[in-house]
Design a protein around this motif. Sequence first.
Motif, PDB file in Angstrom:
ATOM      1  N   GLU A 179      -4.942   4.053  -0.828  1.00 37.78           N
ATOM      2  CA  GLU A 179      -5.848   2.948  -1.592  1.00 37.78           C
ATOM      3  C   GLU A 179      -7.004   2.397  -0.973  1.00 37.78           C
TER       4      GLU A 179
ATOM      5  N   TYR B 196      -9.863   5.348  -0.732  1.00 40.85           N
ATOM      6  CA  TYR B 196     -10.345   5.692  -1.973  1.00 40.85           C
ATOM      7  C   TYR B 196     -11.414   4.610  -2.705  1.00 40.85           C
ATOM      8  N   VAL B 197     -10.964   3.108  -2.264  1.00 40.92           N
ATOM      9  CA  VAL B 197     -11.583   2.136  -2.424  1.00 40.92           C
ATOM     10  C   VAL B 197     -13.276   1.975  -1.569  1.00 40.92           C
TER      11      VAL B 197
ATOM     12  N   ILE C  73       0.894  -1.169   0.059  1.00 43.01           N
ATOM     13  CA  ILE C  73       0.089   0.094   0.282  1.00 43.01           C
ATOM     14  C   ILE C  73       0.992   1.287   0.004  1.00 43.01           C
TER      15      ILE C  73
ATOM     16  N   CYS D 294      -3.049  -2.329  -9.687  1.00 44.98           N
ATOM     17  CA  CYS D 294      -4.537  -2.378  -9.086  1.00 44.98           C
ATOM     18  C   CYS D 294      -4.772  -4.015  -9.374  1.00 44.98           C
TER      19      CYS D 294
ATOM     20  N   ALA E  91      -4.922   5.884  -6.201  1.00 51.61           N
ATOM     21  CA  ALA E  91      -4.008   6.258  -5.116  1.00 51.61           C
ATOM     22  C   ALA E  91      -2.396   5.946  -5.440  1.00 51.61           C
ATOM     23  N   GLN E  92      -2.470   4.799  -6.208  1.00 49.13           N
ATOM     24  CA  GLN E  92      -0.988   4.408  -6.546  1.00 49.13           C
ATOM     25  C   GLN E  92      -0.481   5.261  -7.440  1.00 49.13           C
TER      26      GLN E  92
ATOM     27  N   CYS F 298      -8.243   8.738 -13.204  1.00 47.25           N
ATOM     28  CA  CYS F 298      -6.778   8.088 -13.515  1.00 47.25           C
ATOM     29  C   CYS F 298      -6.652   8.678 -15.026  1.00 47.25           C
TER      30      CYS F 298
ATOM     31  N   PHE G  11      -8.134   2.198  -6.307  1.00 45.29           N
ATOM     32  CA  PHE G  11      -7.139   1.602  -5.731  1.00 45.29           C
ATOM     33  C   PHE G  11      -5.867   2.162  -6.855  1.00 45.29           C
TER      34      PHE G  11
END
Length: 374
Positions: A17, A20-21, A13, A189, A248-249, A40, A245
């Motif tokens: 993540e 936001y999920v 993580i 993800c 966030a990454q 995204c 997910f």
Amino acid sequence: MKQKPIPFNRVDIQGNELKYVQQAIGNGHISGDGTFTHKCNSLLEKELGVKKSLLTTSCTHALEMSAILLDIKPDDEVIVPSFTFVSTVNAFVLRGAKPVFIDIRPDTLNMDETQLEGLITEKTKAIIPVHYAGVACEMDTIMDIANKYQISVIEDNAHGLFGRYKGRYLGTFGTFATQSFHETKNISCGEGGALLINDENYIERAEIIREKGTNRTKFFRGKVDKYTWVDIGSSYLLSDILAAFLFAQLEQRDKIQSKRKKIWETYYNSLKKWAKANNVRLPFIPQYCEQAYHIFYLLFDSEKLRNRFLAYMQGNGIKAIFHYIPLHSSDKGKQFGKFDCTVTESVSKRIIRLPFYNGLESVIDKVINNSVKF
Ligand SMILES: Cc1ncc(COP(=O)(O)O)c(C=O)c1O
């Protein structure tokens, strides 16, 4: 105390993540094209400077979409490296195309662009460079040849997000580029991908193909009063839970890339003396390429040594792996004829990939200490 084994890859993580999920679920919309999907796509469009980004369920599916968009038909030919993942080829074979396998350069392990012109025929419809390990193919030469013969280029950029060639982002050269967000990738993800479109003439049809061949995207934008079947297509939208997910990454891309740079450089600097003394070749990065720090590989002198190293690392609780089994000499690949890919055959027998994931820094010393004792 027995130490925990070091896997080849593991999820880590990086930021928001989980938050936001939860937000995606709270938004009440978890199918495709939700808030996080848009976030995204806009981030990728802005950061890379591509005309359109469309998240997909995988890089495989983004490749399939590009084959449909180019109207690839039975007997068309596509030039692809034999040293790649099967999806690079299968996406086109699914439409009836014949793969023409090209060998790789011994230094970067990328498509050998000096062989490209010799493989072009009247039937060639696409060239698919794979930026292996996130190190750019020779895009100047490849694009010059593609433009000369008016052949489309699709960059399989599964490894290369945020890598650059002569200052320009990978994924911005071809008509299309395809990204992977599979769990083994720098930014992930679990399962996911993106189709990057650099020629805006393809955007409208791409939006239809990924929506099962319907004009549903137009309908949601209020451009038509009902949506209907208008083309071939399939179900290529990523769930907004996965997009959450992924976003966030993506937000943490600088942190992730600098961590991976450090890991890659630690491997390189700590192993170079040992490698030189043992005839092991380390990765080569041309000075005008900013790599994406996706893979750290070792190239042994022989298959026997490679296999011994693999078993030795396994015995010490470290999961190293190798890839790719050449496609041109696989059961399926052989159906398309004979291809001269001797570098591919040799590299495939001698390569090893060391563990490489975003949280590796806490255990990298163990991998290095074991390697140099081999
Ligand atoms: C070069 C290359 N292309 C395509 C793919 C397929 O990616 P995905 O698993 O997202 O479909 C991979 C998978 O690792 C790959 O290495």
